[in-house]
Design a protein around this motif. Sequence first.
Motif, mmCIF file in Angstrom:
data_model
loop_
_atom_site.group_PDB
_atom_site.id
_atom_site.type_symbol
_atom_site.label_atom_id
_atom_site.label_comp_id
_atom_site.label_asym_id
_atom_site.label_seq_id
_atom_site.Cartn_x
_atom_site.Cartn_y
_atom_site.Cartn_z
ATOM 1 N N GLY A 14 58.786 33.486 45.967
ATOM 2 C CA GLY A 14 57.429 33.989 45.795
ATOM 3 C C GLY A 14 57.271 34.558 44.401
ATOM 4 N N LEU A 15 56.057 34.571 43.908
ATOM 5 C CA LEU A 15 55.771 35.098 42.566
ATOM 6 C C LEU A 15 55.196 36.496 42.673
ATOM 7 C CD1 LEU A 15 55.450 34.510 39.469
ATOM 8 C CD2 LEU A 15 53.136 33.707 40.011
ATOM 9 N N VAL A 16 55.661 37.381 41.804
ATOM 10 C CA VAL A 16 55.107 38.736 41.704
ATOM 11 C C VAL A 16 54.722 38.961 40.255
ATOM 12 C CG1 VAL A 16 55.522 41.199 42.008
ATOM 13 C CG2 VAL A 16 56.610 39.567 43.547
ATOM 14 N N GLN A 17 53.516 39.463 40.013
ATOM 15 C CA GLN A 17 53.079 39.672 38.636
ATOM 16 C C GLN A 17 52.330 40.991 38.506
ATOM 17 O OE1 GLN A 17 50.471 36.312 37.953
ATOM 18 N NE2 GLN A 17 48.691 37.403 38.737
ATOM 19 N N VAL A 18 52.334 41.522 37.293
ATOM 20 C CA VAL A 18 51.609 42.763 37.020
ATOM 21 C C VAL A 18 50.836 42.624 35.715
ATOM 22 C CG1 VAL A 18 53.580 43.809 35.808
ATOM 23 C CG2 VAL A 18 51.805 45.274 36.775
ATOM 24 N N ASN A 19 49.620 43.172 35.701
ATOM 25 C CA ASN A 19 48.830 43.297 34.478
ATOM 26 C C ASN A 19 48.641 44.782 34.212
ATOM 27 O OD1 ASN A 19 47.338 40.554 33.532
ATOM 28 N ND2 ASN A 19 47.717 40.518 35.722
ATOM 29 N N VAL A 20 48.876 45.203 32.988
ATOM 30 C CA VAL A 20 48.716 46.611 32.607
ATOM 31 C C VAL A 20 47.702 46.657 31.463
ATOM 32 C CG1 VAL A 20 49.888 48.715 31.888
ATOM 33 C CG2 VAL A 20 51.117 47.017 33.255
ATOM 34 N N GLN A 21 46.534 47.250 31.713
ATOM 35 C CA GLN A 21 45.441 47.219 30.747
ATOM 36 C C GLN A 21 44.901 48.623 30.484
ATOM 37 O OE1 GLN A 21 43.018 44.759 33.307
ATOM 38 N NE2 GLN A 21 43.438 42.935 32.112
ATOM 39 N N PRO A 22 45.016 49.119 29.277
ATOM 40 C CA PRO A 22 44.447 50.429 28.961
ATOM 41 C C PRO A 22 42.948 50.313 28.660
ATOM 42 C CG PRO A 22 45.511 49.538 27.029
ATOM 43 C CD PRO A 22 45.768 48.551 28.150
ATOM 44 N N GLY A 23 42.261 51.443 28.676
ATOM 45 C CA GLY A 23 40.863 51.488 28.241
ATOM 46 C C GLY A 23 39.894 50.728 29.115
ATOM 47 N N MET A 24 40.088 50.757 30.427
ATOM 48 C CA MET A 24 39.238 49.990 31.322
ATOM 49 C C MET A 24 38.228 50.831 32.089
ATOM 50 S SD MET A 24 40.144 46.863 30.828
ATOM 51 C CE MET A 24 39.488 45.981 32.243
ATOM 52 N N SER A 25 38.055 52.085 31.723
ATOM 53 C CA SER A 25 37.145 52.967 32.458
ATOM 54 C C SER A 25 35.722 52.431 32.512
ATOM 55 C CB SER A 25 37.137 54.358 31.813
ATOM 56 O OG SER A 25 38.405 54.963 31.924
ATOM 57 N N ALA A 26 35.257 51.838 31.414
ATOM 58 C CA ALA A 26 33.878 51.356 31.352
ATOM 59 C C ALA A 26 33.621 50.224 32.339
ATOM 60 C CB ALA A 26 33.556 50.888 29.932
ATOM 61 N N ASP A 27 34.672 49.589 32.831
ATOM 62 C CA ASP A 27 34.519 48.461 33.742
ATOM 63 C C ASP A 27 34.700 48.850 35.204
ATOM 64 O OD1 ASP A 27 34.387 46.025 31.829
ATOM 65 O OD2 ASP A 27 36.065 47.218 31.095
ATOM 66 N N ALA A 28 34.848 50.148 35.463
ATOM 67 C CA ALA A 28 35.128 50.593 36.829
ATOM 68 C C ALA A 28 34.083 50.105 37.819
ATOM 69 C CB ALA A 28 35.228 52.114 36.868
ATOM 70 N N LEU A 59 43.645 53.569 32.529
ATOM 71 C CA LEU A 59 44.737 52.601 32.652
ATOM 72 C C LEU A 59 44.596 51.831 33.964
ATOM 73 C CD1 LEU A 59 47.399 51.463 31.492
ATOM 74 C CD2 LEU A 59 48.602 53.145 32.924
ATOM 75 N N ARG A 60 44.487 50.524 33.843
ATOM 76 C CA ARG A 60 44.383 49.651 35.013
ATOM 77 C C ARG A 60 45.722 48.946 35.226
ATOM 78 N NH1 ARG A 60 40.945 44.032 35.569
ATOM 79 N NH2 ARG A 60 40.980 43.885 37.843
ATOM 80 N N VAL A 61 46.256 49.044 36.423
ATOM 81 C CA VAL A 61 47.493 48.351 36.790
ATOM 82 C C VAL A 61 47.182 47.490 38.004
ATOM 83 C CG1 VAL A 61 49.893 48.578 37.519
ATOM 84 C CG2 VAL A 61 48.914 50.242 35.910
ATOM 85 N N VAL A 62 47.364 46.197 37.863
ATOM 86 C CA VAL A 62 47.067 45.243 38.925
ATOM 87 C C VAL A 62 48.355 44.507 39.286
ATOM 88 C CG1 VAL A 62 45.548 43.380 39.659
ATOM 89 C CG2 VAL A 62 44.824 44.903 37.807
ATOM 90 N N VAL A 63 48.738 44.583 40.549
ATOM 91 C CA VAL A 63 49.957 43.920 41.005
ATOM 92 C C VAL A 63 49.587 42.883 42.061
ATOM 93 C CG1 VAL A 63 52.272 44.220 41.955
ATOM 94 C CG2 VAL A 63 51.231 46.053 40.601
ATOM 95 N N SER A 64 50.062 41.659 41.888
ATOM 96 C CA SER A 64 49.766 40.574 42.827
ATOM 97 C C SER A 64 51.046 39.882 43.266
ATOM 98 C CB SER A 64 48.831 39.537 42.183
ATOM 99 O OG SER A 64 47.594 40.111 41.810
ATOM 100 N N ALA A 65 51.030 39.366 44.472
ATOM 101 C CA ALA A 65 52.167 38.605 45.008
ATOM 102 C C ALA A 65 51.633 37.332 45.658
ATOM 103 C CB ALA A 65 52.940 39.444 46.018
ATOM 104 N N PHE A 66 52.409 36.265 45.539
ATOM 105 C CA PHE A 66 52.027 34.965 46.067
ATOM 106 C C PHE A 66 53.133 34.437 46.970
ATOM 107 C CE2 PHE A 66 50.218 35.748 41.963
ATOM 108 C CZ PHE A 66 48.919 35.249 42.001
ATOM 109 N N ASN A 67 52.760 33.571 47.884
ATOM 110 C CA ASN A 67 53.751 32.973 48.789
ATOM 111 C C ASN A 67 54.294 31.663 48.238
ATOM 112 O OD1 ASN A 67 51.252 31.722 49.153
ATOM 113 N ND2 ASN A 67 51.638 31.254 51.316
ATOM 114 N N THR A 68 54.442 31.608 46.932
ATOM 115 C CA THR A 68 55.029 30.473 46.237
ATOM 116 C C THR A 68 55.543 30.967 44.891
ATOM 117 O OG1 THR A 68 54.608 28.271 45.285
ATOM 118 C CG2 THR A 68 52.816 29.852 45.208
#
Length: 417
Positions: A317-331, A375-384
């Motif tokens: 399975g795949l696990v990924q993370v995106n770490v993005q600063p300065g995202m308050s305006a997009d909340a 700071l936005r932290v997005v973690v995703s996992a896939f079944n492949t």
Amino acid sequence: MPAHQPDDPFEDRLSAALHRTGGAFDSPRTELTAAGARRGRRMQVQRRAAIVGSVAALALVGVGGSLLLPGGTPDASPPSLAGNGSKAATTSYSGDDVVRALVKLLPKGAFTETESRGTDEELPPLAVGVFDDGKGPASLSLGLDRIPADAGKIDPSAQVMPCPEDGQGDLDSCESGLLPDGSAVTVYQGYEYSDRREDTKSWGADLVTPAGQHVSLIEWNAPAEKGEPVSRPEPPLTTAQLKKVAADGVWRRIIDAIPEEERPTASAGGHGGGALMPDYVVMRKLALLLPKGLDRDAGVSQDGYGSFVVDDGKGKGLVQVNVQPGMSADAGQLFGSGAETLPDGTRVATRQEPGEKGGAGVVMWTVDTLRKDGLRVVVSAFNTGDQTKAATRAKPALTMAQLRDIALSPRWTSTED
């Protein structure tokens, strides 16, 4: 996929195939990470975080050519290698210069070059080839790069590849320490595959200086990291020799000749908030946060992004993370009325949906978080292990609770591991 996720976080350079240092390293799969490249894809010495359970990858392209080590027909180092190497100097080094410098430091034997790069190329300098001291051919990879300083300061101990904690990792040995000049170095002996399904050993040295110069030297007991039978019981260089070669001053002069570049920032993508987290930091933190019991493989990254292919014994399975600063305006756009708000103000949204890249039966589980500082932290996992291919298991290897723990971990805001 989270906003600003690169269209091809090295998909065509799949870590497992792609391989390590700037085009040529592929560390012990669960033992180190690195992988990288500069200019948006900086070199990431794939064995770094791997030692705590990570891996990175870079593509290796065969070029051909051979040189004799001392004892054969010695090749004198170019005059440029004697330069002071200051960042202001105009000195540059070719791929041949890097190979010649490596050859002078290796024991007696023959080195057949497969690929090399100098300081004026898009990816960082490296020398990759096959070394034979008369006891069997062995793949050898040297990668050089510069770790950008935070406010002009570098803590080598925090940047060098860490040894695994007791009871973790799958290395025969690992030692980290400081040199008299303050450089931190880790020397390890491990395996190409954490489950030891093949007898390929992977030994290496990872060194970071107070100036941010990064040297990664890796060797195997086979003529290739993967796909070739072992050719000798052990890699050719001892741990002491690995350490000595990695610590030689010639690499610092070459690294100093790498042109300085402005690192990408979140504002460059339309959002303010400072620089993206360096790829090697993302990978190290993600490696440390993954649950125990996972076989980690095929790590890829770039600034602000990292991923691993993992296997709990029930399929990849795949696990990924995106770490993005300065995202308050997009909340408002990112988190709707159904989002959770924690006592500290952190917003949390969860999603379980079909995969986005067309693989049959692929599902994507995501935990998306936004802290009060933006700071936005997005973690995703896939079944492949590959989103473009069919599912390899019914569900991702990580649960939603585990993804949540990773996304909300204080490691993402800490200057320490």
